[in-house]
Motif scaffolding. Sequence first.
Motif, PDB file in Angstrom:
ATOM      1  N   THR A  59     -26.635  50.201  29.001  1.00 52.54           N
ATOM      2  CA  THR A  59     -27.700  49.283  28.592  1.00 52.54           C
ATOM      3  C   THR A  59     -27.505  47.921  29.245  1.00 52.54           C
ATOM      4  O   THR A  59     -28.457  47.290  29.712  1.00 52.54           O
ATOM      5  N   THR A  60     -26.271  47.469  29.289  1.00 51.48           N
ATOM      6  CA  THR A  60     -25.944  46.182  29.905  1.00 51.48           C
ATOM      7  C   THR A  60     -26.281  46.189  31.386  1.00 51.48           C
ATOM      8  O   THR A  60     -26.860  45.231  31.911  1.00 51.48           O
TER       9      THR A  60
ATOM     10  N   THR B  50     -28.516  48.019  32.801  1.00 53.23           N
ATOM     11  CA  THR B  50     -29.981  48.009  32.890  1.00 53.23           C
ATOM     12  C   THR B  50     -30.519  46.602  32.703  1.00 53.23           C
ATOM     13  O   THR B  50     -31.429  46.176  33.416  1.00 53.23           O
ATOM     14  N   ARG B  51     -29.961  45.862  31.765  1.00 50.78           N
ATOM     15  CA  ARG B  51     -30.398  44.472  31.554  1.00 50.78           C
ATOM     16  C   ARG B  51     -30.144  43.621  32.802  1.00 50.78           C
ATOM     17  O   ARG B  51     -30.963  42.785  33.185  1.00 50.78           O
TER      18      ARG B  51
ATOM     19  N   GLU C 164     -32.903  35.483  29.894  1.00 49.95           N
ATOM     20  CA  GLU C 164     -32.855  36.241  28.643  1.00 49.95           C
ATOM     21  C   GLU C 164     -32.086  37.552  28.829  1.00 49.95           C
ATOM     22  O   GLU C 164     -31.232  37.906  28.012  1.00 49.95           O
ATOM     23  N   ASN C 165     -32.360  38.269  29.909  1.00 45.44           N
ATOM     24  CA  ASN C 165     -31.680  39.543  30.136  1.00 45.44           C
ATOM     25  C   ASN C 165     -30.202  39.361  30.456  1.00 45.44           C
ATOM     26  O   ASN C 165     -29.367  40.151  30.015  1.00 45.44           O
TER      27      ASN C 165
ATOM     28  N   ASP D 156     -23.876  42.013  24.943  1.00 45.81           N
ATOM     29  CA  ASP D 156     -23.405  43.403  24.966  1.00 45.81           C
ATOM     30  C   ASP D 156     -21.964  43.495  25.453  1.00 45.81           C
ATOM     31  O   ASP D 156     -21.141  44.196  24.868  1.00 45.81           O
TER      32      ASP D 156
ATOM     33  N   ARG E 184     -28.523  38.618  27.122  1.00 42.34           N
ATOM     34  CA  ARG E 184     -28.404  39.834  26.317  1.00 42.34           C
ATOM     35  C   ARG E 184     -27.285  40.728  26.871  1.00 42.34           C
ATOM     36  O   ARG E 184     -26.540  41.353  26.114  1.00 42.34           O
ATOM     37  N   ALA E 185     -27.161  40.781  28.189  1.00 43.80           N
ATOM     38  CA  ALA E 185     -26.075  41.546  28.807  1.00 43.80           C
ATOM     39  C   ALA E 185     -24.725  40.946  28.426  1.00 43.80           C
ATOM     40  O   ALA E 185     -23.768  41.675  28.150  1.00 43.80           O
TER      41      ALA E 185
END
Length: 105
Positions: free
Chosen positions: A65-66, A68-69, A39-40, A47, A43-44
């Motif tokens: 943010t990317t 961090t994901r 999932e992360n 982004d 999401r990255a």
Amino acid sequence: MKTKVESMEKMNVYANEMVRLLVKDGAGLQQDQLRKALENVLRAMVDMTNIQLGREKDAQATLQTTLTRMRIAHNCLFPYATSRVQSKIHIAKALEIQKIIIPTK
């Protein structure tokens, strides 16, 4: 603030470590760990594609943010390995400067 290149290098290290673990025989990961990590990573990916397509107004914040994901995804698979990734990045930079190639595990 981290530069774009430094952030991309870290994401690359995280992704490569996760790939190595997943293709290794008998990794023994639980489905929940894999789901959270996937999932992360996805999401990255969203982004990063939004940055490349110009859909983000603050690309630098989105890049952080990317990163961090990717760190979260990596920690799902390697819960205690954050310092190892950081040291690999520093070693890679030092070797790149000196043009020395040393095989790693």
